[in-house]
Design a protein around this motif. Sequence first.
Motif, PDB file in Angstrom:
ATOM      1  N   SER A  78      44.267  46.904  42.132  1.00 35.10           N
ATOM      2  CA  SER A  78      43.914  47.331  40.776  1.00 35.10           C
ATOM      3  C   SER A  78      43.281  46.246  39.917  1.00 35.10           C
ATOM      4  O   SER A  78      42.468  46.554  39.037  1.00 35.10           O
ATOM      5  N   LYS A  79      43.630  44.978  40.134  1.00 39.01           N
ATOM      6  CA  LYS A  79      43.080  43.899  39.308  1.00 39.01           C
ATOM      7  C   LYS A  79      41.589  43.667  39.571  1.00 39.01           C
ATOM      8  O   LYS A  79      40.938  42.901  38.865  1.00 39.01           O
ATOM      9  N   PHE A  80      41.047  44.328  40.580  1.00 31.94           N
ATOM     10  CA  PHE A  80      39.636  44.161  40.924  1.00 31.94           C
ATOM     11  C   PHE A  80      38.859  45.467  40.772  1.00 31.94           C
ATOM     12  O   PHE A  80      37.827  45.656  41.401  1.00 31.94           O
ATOM     13  N   GLU A  81      39.362  46.347  39.913  1.00 30.16           N
ATOM     14  CA  GLU A  81      38.743  47.664  39.798  1.00 30.16           C
ATOM     15  C   GLU A  81      37.984  47.860  38.482  1.00 30.16           C
ATOM     16  O   GLU A  81      38.381  47.359  37.426  1.00 30.16           O
ATOM     17  N   ILE A  82      36.917  48.622  38.589  1.00 26.97           N
ATOM     18  CA  ILE A  82      36.178  49.110  37.436  1.00 26.97           C
ATOM     19  C   ILE A  82      36.849  50.389  36.933  1.00 26.97           C
ATOM     20  O   ILE A  82      36.960  50.637  35.731  1.00 26.97           O
ATOM     21  N   GLU A  83      37.302  51.188  37.877  1.00 27.72           N
ATOM     22  CA  GLU A  83      38.108  52.385  37.653  1.00 27.72           C
ATOM     23  C   GLU A  83      38.885  52.607  38.936  1.00 27.72           C
ATOM     24  O   GLU A  83      38.585  51.980  39.955  1.00 27.72           O
ATOM     25  N   PRO A  84      39.916  53.457  38.933  1.00 27.81           N
ATOM     26  CA  PRO A  84      40.704  53.638  40.155  1.00 27.81           C
ATOM     27  C   PRO A  84      39.843  53.976  41.370  1.00 27.81           C
ATOM     28  O   PRO A  84      39.100  54.953  41.370  1.00 27.81           O
ATOM     29  N   GLY A  85      39.929  53.127  42.378  1.00 27.18           N
ATOM     30  CA  GLY A  85      39.197  53.346  43.623  1.00 27.18           C
ATOM     31  C   GLY A  85      37.830  52.708  43.676  1.00 27.18           C
ATOM     32  O   GLY A  85      37.226  52.634  44.754  1.00 27.18           O
ATOM     33  N   LEU A  86      37.316  52.250  42.527  1.00 33.22           N
ATOM     34  CA  LEU A  86      35.989  51.631  42.476  1.00 33.22           C
ATOM     35  C   LEU A  86      36.140  50.130  42.233  1.00 33.22           C
ATOM     36  O   LEU A  86      36.554  49.710  41.151  1.00 33.22           O
ATOM     37  N   LYS A  87      35.787  49.330  43.249  1.00 35.17           N
ATOM     38  CA  LYS A  87      36.037  47.896  43.189  1.00 35.17           C
ATOM     39  C   LYS A  87      34.855  47.116  42.610  1.00 35.17           C
ATOM     40  O   LYS A  87      33.697  47.473  42.805  1.00 35.17           O
ATOM     41  N   ASN A  88      35.197  46.024  41.904  1.00 34.32           N
ATOM     42  CA  ASN A  88      34.208  45.112  41.343  1.00 34.32           C
ATOM     43  C   ASN A  88      33.850  44.077  42.414  1.00 34.32           C
ATOM     44  O   ASN A  88      34.666  43.205  42.742  1.00 34.32           O
ATOM     45  N   ILE A  89      32.662  44.177  42.965  1.00 36.34           N
ATOM     46  CA  ILE A  89      32.261  43.334  44.093  1.00 36.34           C
ATOM     47  C   ILE A  89      32.203  41.866  43.708  1.00 36.34           C
ATOM     48  O   ILE A  89      32.628  40.991  44.474  1.00 36.34           O
ATOM     49  N   GLU A  90      31.688  41.572  42.513  1.00 37.71           N
ATOM     50  CA  GLU A  90      31.549  40.183  42.086  1.00 37.71           C
ATOM     51  C   GLU A  90      32.916  39.504  41.980  1.00 37.71           C
ATOM     52  O   GLU A  90      33.089  38.359  42.415  1.00 37.71           O
ATOM     53  N   LYS A  91      33.892  40.217  41.413  1.00 38.69           N
ATOM     54  CA  LYS A  91      35.235  39.640  41.278  1.00 38.69           C
ATOM     55  C   LYS A  91      35.897  39.438  42.638  1.00 38.69           C
ATOM     56  O   LYS A  91      36.565  38.427  42.877  1.00 38.69           O
ATOM     57  N   LEU A  92      35.693  40.391  43.541  1.00 37.69           N
ATOM     58  CA  LEU A  92      36.252  40.252  44.886  1.00 37.69           C
ATOM     59  C   LEU A  92      35.622  39.083  45.630  1.00 37.69           C
ATOM     60  O   LEU A  92      36.311  38.326  46.319  1.00 37.69           O
ATOM     61  N   ASP A  93      34.320  38.941  45.496  1.00 41.84           N
ATOM     62  CA  ASP A  93      33.612  37.842  46.145  1.00 41.84           C
ATOM     63  C   ASP A  93      34.114  36.504  45.620  1.00 41.84           C
ATOM     64  O   ASP A  93      34.342  35.559  46.382  1.00 41.84           O
ATOM     65  N   SER A  94      34.309  36.418  44.308  1.00 38.59           N
ATOM     66  CA  SER A  94      34.829  35.194  43.703  1.00 38.59           C
ATOM     67  C   SER A  94      36.231  34.883  44.209  1.00 38.59           C
ATOM     68  O   SER A  94      36.563  33.728  44.514  1.00 38.59           O
ATOM     69  N   PHE A  95      37.055  35.918  44.337  1.00 37.90           N
ATOM     70  CA  PHE A  95      38.426  35.741  44.825  1.00 37.90           C
ATOM     71  C   PHE A  95      38.429  35.201  46.255  1.00 37.90           C
ATOM     72  O   PHE A  95      39.154  34.251  46.577  1.00 37.90           O
ATOM     73  N   LYS A  96      37.604  35.809  47.106  1.00 37.59           N
ATOM     74  CA  LYS A  96      37.532  35.357  48.497  1.00 37.59           C
ATOM     75  C   LYS A  96      37.041  33.917  48.588  1.00 37.59           C
ATOM     76  O   LYS A  96      37.553  33.124  49.382  1.00 37.59           O
ATOM     77  N   ASN A  97      36.059  33.566  47.784  1.00 38.54           N
ATOM     78  CA  ASN A  97      35.540  32.203  47.794  1.00 38.54           C
ATOM     79  C   ASN A  97      36.587  31.214  47.305  1.00 38.54           C
ATOM     80  O   ASN A  97      36.675  30.087  47.809  1.00 38.54           O
ATOM     81  N   ASN A  98      37.400  31.634  46.327  1.00 38.57           N
ATOM     82  CA  ASN A  98      38.482  30.773  45.846  1.00 38.57           C
ATOM     83  C   ASN A  98      39.514  30.515  46.934  1.00 38.57           C
ATOM     84  O   ASN A  98      40.030  29.405  47.065  1.00 38.57           O
ATOM     85  N   LEU A  99      39.809  31.546  47.719  1.00 37.97           N
ATOM     86  CA  LEU A  99      40.744  31.357  48.832  1.00 37.97           C
ATOM     87  C   LEU A  99      40.207  30.343  49.828  1.00 37.97           C
ATOM     88  O   LEU A  99      40.949  29.517  50.353  1.00 37.97           O
ATOM     89  N   LYS A 100      38.891  30.408  50.068  1.00 38.19           N
ATOM     90  CA  LYS A 100      38.286  29.471  51.008  1.00 38.19           C
ATOM     91  C   LYS A 100      38.405  28.046  50.519  1.00 38.19           C
ATOM     92  O   LYS A 100      38.648  27.115  51.304  1.00 38.19           O
ATOM     93  N   THR A 101      38.234  27.834  49.222  1.00 40.03           N
ATOM     94  CA  THR A 101      38.312  26.473  48.667  1.00 40.03           C
ATOM     95  C   THR A 101      39.733  25.907  48.759  1.00 40.03           C
ATOM     96  O   THR A 101      39.927  24.701  48.735  1.00 40.03           O
ATOM     97  N   LEU A 102      40.718  26.812  48.864  1.00 33.57           N
ATOM     98  CA  LEU A 102      42.100  26.360  49.007  1.00 33.57           C
ATOM     99  C   LEU A 102      42.449  26.033  50.451  1.00 33.57           C
ATOM    100  O   LEU A 102      43.556  25.604  50.752  1.00 33.57           O
ATOM    101  N   ASN A 103      41.468  26.267  51.333  1.00 33.24           N
ATOM    102  CA  ASN A 103      41.679  26.027  52.767  1.00 33.24           C
ATOM    103  C   ASN A 103      42.851  26.820  53.309  1.00 33.24           C
ATOM    104  O   ASN A 103      43.631  26.319  54.127  1.00 33.24           O
ATOM    105  N   LEU A 104      42.980  28.059  52.853  1.00 27.34           N
ATOM    106  CA  LEU A 104      44.076  28.907  53.321  1.00 27.34           C
ATOM    107  C   LEU A 104      43.637  29.745  54.493  1.00 27.34           C
ATOM    108  O   LEU A 104      42.516  30.161  54.586  1.00 27.34           O
TER     109      LEU A 104
END
Length: 210
Positions: free
Chosen positions: A184-210
Motif C-alpha cells: 500500500s505504501k507504493f500505491e496511487i490507488e488500491p492495486g495501482l503501483k507507483n513505478i518510480e517509488k518502487l524503483d527507488s526502493f529497490k535501488n535503495n536496497l541495492k545500496t545497502l548491499n542486502l
Amino acid sequence: MKVKICGMKYPDNILEVGSLLPHYMGFIFWEKSSRYFDGVIPELPKSIKKVGVFVNESTKVILAKAQKYNLQAIQLHGHESVEFCQELKNKIDNTIEIIKVLSVDDSFDFDVLKLFETVCDYFLFDTKGKLPGGNGTTFDWKVLEKYPSNKPFFLSGGIGIEEMEAVKEIAKTNLPLYAIDVNSKFEIEPGLKNIEKLDSFKNNLKTLNL
C-alpha cells in the motif's frame, strides 16, 4: 534481500512492475479486498514468482487458481490450521512454495510457529489489524528478537521508503530475513503501483548491499 510486490491488479501496471524484476509478485484472491484480482496475468519474466494470496479458502479453490494462473507460491493469509496447511502441501505440486502469514502485535506468541514449521516453506509477518492484510501500518519489529526459528521469513506491514533505515537495522541482525513485502505504501490507488517509488526502493536496497 528479495522483494515481493503484492496487491497487483491492472495488466499494464503489472507489466511495468515486472520490468523492475521483483523476485515475487502477489495477486490477491480474496473477494473482499479492494485489490481483488480476477483478470488475466500478462506474460512476466520467468524469474518472477507469482504468488496467490488466499484468506480462509478451500484447497479446491486454491488448487484451481494455482493451475489457472500458474502460481509458484501460495500465501495463506487467514486462520488456516496446521492440518489445512498439511493437506494443501500434500495436494499441490512440490515446486510450489507455501507462505504462512502470521499477524503480529506486541503480545504475539511465537510458540505457535513450532506447529507450522513442517507445513510451510516460509513465514510472513504482517501487522495485526482490522483486515487480514493491507492495513498500511508497521508493527514493532523489536518483537522479532524473540523469533525462535531458523525458517526464513518475509517481513510485511506498511513498509515504504521511510522504513529503509529500519530495514537496514533489522538486516544487520542474525534473523533469517528472506524478503521484504511491499504494497500500500507504493500505491496511487488500491492495486495501482507507483513505478518510480518502487524503483527507488529497490535501488535503495541495492545500496545497502542486502
